[in-house]
Design a protein around this motif. Structure first.
Motif, PDB file in Angstrom:
ATOM      1  N   ASP A  21     -10.020  97.439  55.449  1.00 11.24           N
ATOM      2  CA  ASP A  21      -8.770  97.560  54.816  1.00 11.24           C
ATOM      3  C   ASP A  21      -8.980  97.088  53.462  1.00 11.24           C
ATOM      4  N   GLY A  22      -8.056  97.186  52.703  1.00 11.44           N
ATOM      5  CA  GLY A  22      -8.103  96.731  51.037  1.00 11.44           C
ATOM      6  C   GLY A  22      -8.265  95.524  51.120  1.00 11.44           C
ATOM      7  N   ALA A  23      -7.712  94.665  51.888  1.00 13.97           N
ATOM      8  CA  ALA A  23      -7.636  93.435  51.602  1.00 13.97           C
ATOM      9  C   ALA A  23      -9.191  92.534  52.114  1.00 13.97           C
ATOM     10  N   GLU A  24      -9.979  93.452  52.663  1.00 16.68           N
ATOM     11  CA  GLU A  24     -11.449  92.912  52.915  1.00 16.68           C
ATOM     12  C   GLU A  24     -12.364  93.264  51.764  1.00 16.68           C
ATOM     13  N   VAL A  25     -11.670  93.985  50.761  1.00 18.24           N
ATOM     14  CA  VAL A  25     -12.593  94.065  49.450  1.00 18.24           C
ATOM     15  C   VAL A  25     -12.958  92.897  48.944  1.00 18.24           C
ATOM     16  N   LYS A  26     -11.918  91.972  48.756  1.00 23.20           N
ATOM     17  CA  LYS A  26     -11.999  90.723  48.275  1.00 23.20           C
ATOM     18  C   LYS A  26     -12.947  89.966  48.928  1.00 23.20           C
ATOM     19  N   ARG A  27     -12.863  89.814  50.410  1.00 24.98           N
ATOM     20  CA  ARG A  27     -13.782  89.130  51.055  1.00 24.98           C
ATOM     21  C   ARG A  27     -15.253  89.527  51.151  1.00 24.98           C
ATOM     22  N   PHE A  28     -15.186  90.827  50.757  1.00 19.45           N
ATOM     23  CA  PHE A  28     -16.612  91.320  50.534  1.00 19.45           C
ATOM     24  C   PHE A  28     -17.448  90.886  49.440  1.00 19.45           C
ATOM     25  N   LEU A  29     -16.753  90.477  48.136  1.00 16.68           N
ATOM     26  CA  LEU A  29     -17.105  90.106  46.876  1.00 16.68           C
ATOM     27  C   LEU A  29     -18.445  88.593  47.029  1.00 16.68           C
ATOM     28  N   PRO A  30     -18.252  87.834  47.952  1.00 17.93           N
ATOM     29  CA  PRO A  30     -19.198  86.905  48.127  1.00 17.93           C
ATOM     30  C   PRO A  30     -20.680  87.664  48.797  1.00 17.93           C
ATOM     31  N   VAL A  31     -20.252  88.627  49.548  1.00 18.16           N
ATOM     32  CA  VAL A  31     -21.581  89.325  49.849  1.00 18.16           C
ATOM     33  C   VAL A  31     -22.272  90.048  48.781  1.00 18.16           C
ATOM     34  N   LEU A  32     -21.473  90.477  47.993  1.00 16.01           N
ATOM     35  CA  LEU A  32     -22.259  91.264  46.878  1.00 16.01           C
ATOM     36  C   LEU A  32     -22.780  90.039  45.618  1.00 16.01           C
ATOM     37  N   GLU A  33     -22.189  89.104  45.571  1.00 15.94           N
ATOM     38  CA  GLU A  33     -22.665  87.907  44.620  1.00 15.94           C
ATOM     39  C   GLU A  33     -23.923  87.501  45.209  1.00 15.94           C
ATOM     40  N   SER A  34     -23.823  87.116  46.417  1.00 17.54           N
ATOM     41  CA  SER A  34     -25.241  86.587  47.010  1.00 17.54           C
ATOM     42  C   SER A  34     -26.391  87.435  46.973  1.00 17.54           C
ATOM     43  N   LEU A  35     -25.769  88.815  47.169  1.00 17.14           N
ATOM     44  CA  LEU A  35     -27.099  89.898  46.973  1.00 17.14           C
ATOM     45  C   LEU A  35     -27.470  89.918  45.676  1.00 17.14           C
ATOM     46  N   THR A  36     -26.534  89.996  44.750  1.00 19.71           N
ATOM     47  CA  THR A  36     -26.870  90.171  43.167  1.00 19.71           C
ATOM     48  C   THR A  36     -27.791  88.821  42.864  1.00 19.71           C
ATOM     49  N   ALA A  37     -27.472  87.703  43.229  1.00 17.92           N
ATOM     50  CA  ALA A  37     -28.335  86.578  43.096  1.00 17.92           C
ATOM     51  C   ALA A  37     -29.513  86.534  43.624  1.00 17.92           C
ATOM     52  N   ALA A  38     -29.697  86.984  44.809  1.00 15.95           N
ATOM     53  CA  ALA A  38     -31.069  87.116  45.432  1.00 15.95           C
ATOM     54  C   ALA A  38     -32.066  88.058  44.704  1.00 15.95           C
ATOM     55  N   ILE A  39     -31.468  89.096  44.485  1.00 17.20           N
ATOM     56  CA  ILE A  39     -32.236  90.270  43.860  1.00 17.20           C
ATOM     57  C   ILE A  39     -32.683  89.722  42.277  1.00 17.20           C
ATOM     58  N   THR A  40     -31.722  89.241  41.537  1.00 16.47           N
ATOM     59  CA  THR A  40     -31.854  88.548  40.458  1.00 16.47           C
ATOM     60  C   THR A  40     -32.999  87.319  40.301  1.00 16.47           C
ATOM     61  N   ALA A  41     -32.968  86.593  41.264  1.00 18.15           N
ATOM     62  CA  ALA A  41     -33.913  85.636  41.751  1.00 18.15           C
ATOM     63  C   ALA A  41     -35.239  86.018  41.914  1.00 18.15           C
TER      64      ALA A  41
END
Length: 137
Positions: free
Chosen positions: A110-130
């Motif tokens: 649901d729409g509320a879970e989008v905000k809860r998904f952001l830490p997943v994207l943040e960790s993904l981004t950080a791992a790729i950048t590293a």
């Protein structure tokens, strides 16, 4: 009483795209590409768009619109994404240990879970950048 939860796959995908493109800090390297604004969600899921990282030549994730949810197929740093998802309420529907291509599927219900998904994207981004930083320096 009005139900304010969003359970439409198309709308959830729109909300996620807005979050990806609207964050300039941790998600700045990410972009939404190949978006299909006329997509019709289906039971099996329809490709809505891809998520790319500025330093990677291919898509790191694909977003599928289903009738009542969104499925995000992560194709880069999937182990990191799965570990982060374990600390959220995001449903992981594939097992990284059995995926030879290092791919993992996650469901946003649901729409509320989008905000809860952001830490997943943040960790993904950080791992790729590293990883990119380690390979260049």
């Amino acid at each position: 009483m009005v139900d304010t939860q969003v359970h439409d796959g198309y709308r959830i995908a729109e909300l996620l795209a807005s979050e990806v493109t609207g964050h300039e800090e941790a998600l700045a390297p990410l972009s939404v590409v190949d978006a299909n604004p006329d997509v019709t969600p289906t039971e099996d899921g329809t490709v809505t768009y891809h998520i790319s990282h500025a330093a990677v030549n291919n898509h790191i994730a694909t977003v599928y619109a289903h009738l009542e949810h969104v499925r995000v197929v992560i194709r880069a740093a999937a182990t990191v994404a799965a570990e982060t998802a374990a600390d959220t309420e995001i449903y992981v529907c594939s097992n990284i240990d059995t995926q030879p291509s290092e791919q993992i599927d996650m469901i946003i219900n649901d729409g509320a879970e989008v905000k809860r998904f952001l830490p997943v994207l943040e960790s993904l981004t950080a791992a790729i950048t590293a990883e990119i930083g380690d390979s260049t320096g």
